[in-house]
Design an enzyme around this catalytic site. Structure first.
Site, PDB file in Angstrom:
ATOM      1  N   VAL A   1       0.835  -1.206   0.000  1.00 13.78           N
ATOM      2  CA  VAL A   1       0.000   0.000   0.000  1.00 13.78           C
ATOM      3  C   VAL A   1       0.867   1.253   0.000  1.00 13.78           C
ATOM      4  O   VAL A   1       0.617   2.195  -0.756  1.00 13.78           O
ATOM      5  CB  VAL A   1      -0.955   0.014   1.209  1.00 13.78           C
ATOM      6  CG1 VAL A   1      -1.708   1.343   1.289  1.00 13.78           C
ATOM      7  CG2 VAL A   1      -1.954  -1.133   1.112  1.00 13.78           C
TER       8      VAL A   1
ATOM      9  N   ARG B   1      -4.206  -8.028   7.396  1.00  6.74           N
ATOM     10  CA  ARG B   1      -5.105  -9.158   7.674  1.00  6.74           C
ATOM     11  C   ARG B   1      -4.686 -10.378   6.872  1.00  6.74           C
ATOM     12  O   ARG B   1      -4.143 -10.263   5.780  1.00  6.74           O
ATOM     13  CB  ARG B   1      -6.539  -8.801   7.272  1.00  6.74           C
ATOM     14  CG  ARG B   1      -7.233  -7.845   8.186  1.00  6.74           C
ATOM     15  CD  ARG B   1      -8.710  -7.793   7.847  1.00  6.74           C
ATOM     16  NE  ARG B   1      -8.984  -7.261   6.524  1.00  6.74           N
ATOM     17  CZ  ARG B   1     -10.159  -7.366   5.912  1.00  6.74           C
ATOM     18  NH1 ARG B   1     -11.155  -8.017   6.494  1.00  6.74           N
ATOM     19  NH2 ARG B   1     -10.349  -6.825   4.722  1.00  6.74           N
TER      20      ARG B   1
ATOM     21  N   ASN C   1      -1.297  -3.592  15.984  1.00  7.84           N
ATOM     22  CA  ASN C   1      -1.155  -2.347  15.241  1.00  7.84           C
ATOM     23  C   ASN C   1      -1.222  -1.109  16.129  1.00  7.84           C
ATOM     24  O   ASN C   1      -0.643  -0.074  15.794  1.00  7.84           O
ATOM     25  CB  ASN C   1      -2.193  -2.283  14.120  1.00  7.84           C
ATOM     26  CG  ASN C   1      -1.793  -3.152  12.938  1.00  7.84           C
ATOM     27  OD1 ASN C   1      -0.650  -3.615  12.859  1.00  7.84           O
ATOM     28  ND2 ASN C   1      -2.710  -3.392  12.017  1.00  7.84           N
TER      29      ASN C   1
ATOM     30  N   VAL D   1      -4.118   4.982   7.709  1.00  6.49           N
ATOM     31  CA  VAL D   1      -4.609   4.000   6.746  1.00  6.49           C
ATOM     32  C   VAL D   1      -4.644   2.597   7.358  1.00  6.49           C
ATOM     33  O   VAL D   1      -5.525   1.794   7.055  1.00  6.49           O
ATOM     34  CB  VAL D   1      -3.743   3.990   5.466  1.00  6.49           C
ATOM     35  CG1 VAL D   1      -4.265   2.963   4.466  1.00  6.49           C
ATOM     36  CG2 VAL D   1      -3.684   5.380   4.844  1.00  6.49           C
TER      37      VAL D   1
ATOM     38  N   HIS E   1     -15.037   1.298   9.175  1.00  6.29           N
ATOM     39  CA  HIS E   1     -14.450   0.593   8.033  1.00  6.29           C
ATOM     40  C   HIS E   1     -14.407  -0.897   8.350  1.00  6.29           C
ATOM     41  O   HIS E   1     -13.387  -1.471   8.705  1.00  6.29           O
ATOM     42  CB  HIS E   1     -13.044   1.124   7.774  1.00  6.29           C
ATOM     43  CG  HIS E   1     -12.404   0.570   6.535  1.00  6.29           C
ATOM     44  ND1 HIS E   1     -13.027   0.540   5.311  1.00  6.29           N
ATOM     45  CD2 HIS E   1     -11.172   0.038   6.336  1.00  6.29           C
ATOM     46  CE1 HIS E   1     -12.210   0.012   4.418  1.00  6.29           C
ATOM     47  NE2 HIS E   1     -11.081  -0.309   5.012  1.00  6.29           N
TER      48      HIS E   1
END
Length: 307
Positions: free
Chosen positions: A12, A82, A95, A118, A175
């Site tokens: 990412v 994930r 995290n 993010v 999310h």
């Protein structure tokens, strides 16, 4: 914008750097990663495409947080991803620990920066970063709804056969699987999507949107989605760097909007040079409010795990 930093040179982070560099979004773009050589290699690889794409952005990478010095915006993509069968909340504890160390480094080396979160679970991590920094909410926000809305718009285009350029979709809430696709605020060139789709088709789109990330993860097996998330990040960064005043769904701290406080959620915001310049409070129908509250409850549960 003069300088942007990306923490995390994984898929990412690197894909985001490619988008930002190709668009000449900033003069200097730095990547930070704990893995020796990872950020430097990604930066050099992208830099060598400059003659082909015609951009002037200068890139560099490193492992020392001092590289963040002078950054006006820091994008945090670092964290464990994930695996198939995992929810975004399953990676919370690890995290959060990673985020705390990163935020401390940002506060030391880039104390005036804005933070774009993010890493998942993004709603909770956005709240954590805001809480740890003590910064105003306009400077600490997250990316989720832009990606979710893009997925929904893509599925509407595929279902109808119509141009995606005419489709505007809106997804609010956390999310995760309880995100809230807002059909009433989703249109095709101003016409509500329900004019073009059956209720069965709408149900399929809503379900696929909610599980869009998991669908890609199940197919790829070895990695989560990264191109669509990176494009969503780039859209938000562009709105901020160029002061576009765009209305985009953003994970923002609520300060009374929607009757809520002390929580970060995906809501429509105006993004500009100062980050989250305004939170837009949409009127919700009872059924929409019920879904919004259910999504909110899930985010609060995860936040409460941190207290």
């Amino acid at each position: 914008m003069e300088k942007i930093a990306i923490i995390g040179a994984g898929r990412v982070g690197e894909s985001t750097a490619q988008f930002l560099a190709k668009n000449d979004t900033c003069r200097e773009l730095v990547l930070l990663d704990v893995r020796e050589g990872a950020a430097e290699g990604a930066a050099l690889d992208i830099q060598e495409t400059a003659p082909l794409f015609g951009f002037d952005t200068r890139l560099k990478g490193g492992t020392d947080a001092a590289i963040l010095s002078g950054a006006e915006l820091v994008v945090i993509t670092a964290g464990i991803p994930r695996k198939p069968g995992m929810s975004r909340s399953d990676v919370l504890d690890t995290n959060v620990a990673i985020l705390d160390k990163l935020v401390d480094g940002i506060m030391e080396h880039a104390p005036d920066a804005m933070l774009l979160l993010v890493s998942n679970p993004v709603d909770v991590l956005t709240y954590r970063a805001w809480q740890r920094t003590g910064w105003p909410r306009n400077r600490v926000f997250g990316q989720a709804g832009v990606l979710d809305s893009s997925r929904m718009a893509s599925f509407v285009a595929l279902e109808t056969g119509l141009s995606v350029n005419d489709i505007n979709a809106m997804v609010l809430g956390g999310h995760g699987d309880s995100m809230v696709p807002m059909l009433r605020y989703s249109t095709i060139n101003g016409i509500p999507v329900r004019h073009f789709l059956s209720e069965e088709a709408i149900a399929r789109i809503v379900e696929r949107t909610r599980h869009g990330g998991a669908e890609i993860l199940a197919l790829k097996q070895t990695s989560s989605a990264y191109d669509a998330p990176a494009a969503a990040i780039a859209a938000m960064v562009d709105a901020i760097a160029l002061d576009r005043k765009r209305v985009l769904p953003t994970v923002a701290l609520l300060e009374g909007e929607y009757g809520e406080r002390d929580v970060a959620m995906g809501v429509p915001c105006i993004l500009g040079r100062n980050g989250v310049e305004s939170v837009i409070e949409l009127p919700l129908e009872p059924s929409e409010r019920k879904e919004f509250d259910q999504s909110l409850a899930g985010v609060r549960d995860d936040i409460n795990r941190l207290k």
